[in-house]
Design an enzyme around this catalytic site. Structure first.
Site, mmCIF file in Angstrom:
data_model
loop_
_atom_site.group_PDB
_atom_site.id
_atom_site.type_symbol
_atom_site.label_atom_id
_atom_site.label_comp_id
_atom_site.label_asym_id
_atom_site.label_seq_id
_atom_site.Cartn_x
_atom_site.Cartn_y
_atom_site.Cartn_z
ATOM 1 C CB SER A 181 -1.412 -7.630 0.156
ATOM 2 O OG SER A 181 -1.971 -6.334 0.238
ATOM 3 C CG HIS A 207 2.873 -6.882 1.032
ATOM 4 N ND1 HIS A 207 4.193 -6.687 0.636
ATOM 5 C CD2 HIS A 207 2.132 -6.039 0.264
ATOM 6 C CE1 HIS A 207 4.236 -5.777 -0.328
ATOM 7 N NE2 HIS A 207 2.994 -5.359 -0.574
ATOM 8 C CG ASP A 244 0.200 -3.062 -0.156
ATOM 9 O OD1 ASP A 244 1.299 -3.027 -0.743
ATOM 10 O OD2 ASP A 244 -0.569 -4.047 -0.212
ATOM 11 C CG MET A 255 -1.318 2.511 -1.354
ATOM 12 S SD MET A 255 -2.673 1.835 -2.324
ATOM 13 C CE MET A 255 -2.126 0.153 -2.566
ATOM 14 C CG HIS A 261 4.719 -2.001 -1.512
ATOM 15 N ND1 HIS A 261 3.837 -2.557 -2.398
ATOM 16 C CD2 HIS A 261 5.452 -1.096 -2.222
ATOM 17 C CE1 HIS A 261 4.014 -2.013 -3.586
ATOM 18 N NE2 HIS A 261 4.971 -1.113 -3.507
ATOM 19 C CG MET A 274 3.081 1.830 -3.400
ATOM 20 S SD MET A 274 1.644 0.736 -3.576
ATOM 21 C CE MET A 274 1.599 0.001 -1.960
ATOM 22 C CG MET A 334 5.222 -2.912 -8.199
ATOM 23 S SD MET A 334 4.477 -3.540 -6.690
ATOM 24 C CE MET A 334 2.718 -3.369 -7.034
ATOM 25 N N GLY A 367 -1.294 0.817 -6.482
ATOM 26 C CA GLY A 367 -2.371 1.699 -6.059
ATOM 27 C C GLY A 367 -3.617 0.975 -5.602
ATOM 28 C CG PHE A 368 -6.441 0.768 -6.954
ATOM 29 C CD1 PHE A 368 -7.339 1.389 -6.089
ATOM 30 C CD2 PHE A 368 -5.797 1.524 -7.910
ATOM 31 C CE1 PHE A 368 -7.593 2.750 -6.200
ATOM 32 C CE2 PHE A 368 -6.047 2.887 -8.030
ATOM 33 C CZ PHE A 368 -6.950 3.501 -7.172
ATOM 34 N N GLY A 369 -5.521 -3.108 -4.780
ATOM 35 C CA GLY A 369 -5.536 -4.556 -4.775
ATOM 36 C C GLY A 369 -6.521 -5.056 -5.815
ATOM 37 N N GLY A 370 -6.535 -6.345 -6.029
ATOM 38 C CA GLY A 370 -7.544 -6.966 -6.886
ATOM 39 C C GLY A 370 -7.370 -6.749 -8.370
ATOM 40 C CG ASP A 385 2.709 -6.431 -4.289
ATOM 41 O OD1 ASP A 385 1.595 -6.973 -4.233
ATOM 42 O OD2 ASP A 385 2.995 -5.365 -3.691
ATOM 43 N N GLY A 430 -1.854 -9.455 -8.247
ATOM 44 C CA GLY A 430 -2.573 -10.439 -9.056
ATOM 45 C C GLY A 430 -2.035 -11.849 -8.923
ATOM 46 C CB SER A 436 -7.857 -10.348 -4.075
ATOM 47 O OG SER A 436 -7.395 -9.076 -4.358
HETATM 48 O O1 LIG Z 1 1.039 -3.057 -3.632
HETATM 49 C C1 LIG Z 1 0.002 -3.525 -4.017
HETATM 50 C C2 LIG Z 1 -0.904 -2.759 -4.932
HETATM 51 O O2 LIG Z 1 -0.362 -1.518 -5.158
HETATM 52 C C3 LIG Z 1 -0.326 -4.927 -3.649
HETATM 53 O O3 LIG Z 1 0.366 -5.321 -2.489
HETATM 54 C C4 LIG Z 1 -1.751 -5.363 -3.666
HETATM 55 O O4 LIG Z 1 -2.405 -5.033 -2.494
HETATM 56 C C5 LIG Z 1 -1.811 -6.849 -3.870
HETATM 57 O O5 LIG Z 1 -3.138 -7.242 -3.896
HETATM 58 P P1 LIG Z 1 -3.682 -8.383 -4.888
HETATM 59 O O6 LIG Z 1 -3.324 -7.978 -6.282
HETATM 60 O O7 LIG Z 1 -2.966 -9.645 -4.490
HETATM 61 O O8 LIG Z 1 -5.142 -8.393 -4.612
HETATM 62 FE FE LIG Z 2 2.252 -4.132 -2.185
#
Ligand SMILES: O=C(CO)[C@@H](O)[C@H](O)COP(=O)(O)O
Ligand SMILES: [Fe+2]
Length: 222
Positions: A11, A36, A38, A40, A70, A72, A141, A146-149, A179, A181, A202
């Site tokens: 991502s 990937h 994303d 948003m 993806h 959103m 999911m 909405g957020f990575g990490g 997708d 974590g 991440s």
């Molecule tokens: O769609 C999403 C979050 O909404 C993902 O694609 C995250 O960006 C994945 O990031 P990590 O959880 O792997 O850091």
């Molecule tokens: Fe995603």
């Protein structure tokens, strides 16, 4: 039809936005399969990222790998042809973001892309009964979007097992993506639950050595 060969899709939300082309190319050169991407909109999710112009810029930069978009974004239909024109390979959307899920799938395919449907941790899989045979990919999911990490939500494993059974019972060539974590530590259990396509942001882009991280993931998938 059983599980397809594993795909690792970094991502690029976790990449360095000031050097997106170089960082994306580095992840691919280190062994990643897809990108990937994303999207948003600060409406469907409380964050704002990239649009079709950024995707088009990656293609112009020379990124030739499949780009897994993806969305959103709500509403979703108006923006789909723009991503197709920009060079998306696969476009996935959330059922909550479309008034007519079947129509949106048709729109994505008519635009020349493959179609995916994304389920949040608390979204029911009900509509899959009706559209699974029209899809190229189902995305489960394992965090709220909405957020990575964020941290992997373990209940996603049961959802993956359920979708894997549906795909196999119907003998469909549908990919099952996860997708949120995903790490080298949990990817083995995620693969065992039925996923064959793994998004990791991440874990890859915050690693010192992308190649070693991707190799560790592949080894754990088995
Ligand atoms: O769609 C999403 C979050 O909404 C993902 O694609 C995250 O960006 C994945 O990031 P990590 O959880 O792997 O850091
Ligand atoms: Fe995603």
């Amino acid at each position: 039809m059983s599980k397809q060969s594993p795909i690792i899709a970094p991502s690029i939300l976790a990449a360095d936005f000031a050097r997106l082309g170089e960082d994306t190319a580095a992840a691919l050169a280190a062994g990643a399969d897809w990108v990937h991407f994303d999207v948003m909109d600060n409406h469907y999710v409380p964050n704002l990222t990239m649009g079709p112009m950024a995707l088009s810029a990656l293609r112009k930069y020379g990124i030739a790998a499949p780009i897994d978009v993806h969305l959103m974004v709500k509403p979703v239909d108006r923006i789909v042809p723009d991503f197709a024109k920009a060079g998306a390979t696969l476009v996935s959307f959330h059922p909550e973001a479309s008034e007519h899920v079947d129509r949106t799938i048709g729109l994505i395919k008519d635009s020349g892309c493959q179609a995916g449907l994304v389920f949040n941790p608390a979204t029911s899989l009900d509509c899959l009964d009706y559209v699974l045979d029209k899809l190229d990919l189902v995305l489960i999911m394992s965090v709220n979007p909405g957020f990575g990490g964020q941290k992997f939500i373990p209940m996603a494993l049961e959802k993956l097992r359920r979708v894997r059974r549906m795909i196999d019972e119907r003998g469909l060539p549908v990919r099952l993506e996860v997708d949120g974590g995903v790490t080298a530590e949990n990817i083995g259990a995620i693969a065992a639950a039925g996923a064959d396509t793994f998004v990791a942001g991440s874990a890859i882009f915050h690693a010192k050595d992308y190649r070693a991280e991707i190799a560790a993931m592949r080894a754990a998938i088995g």
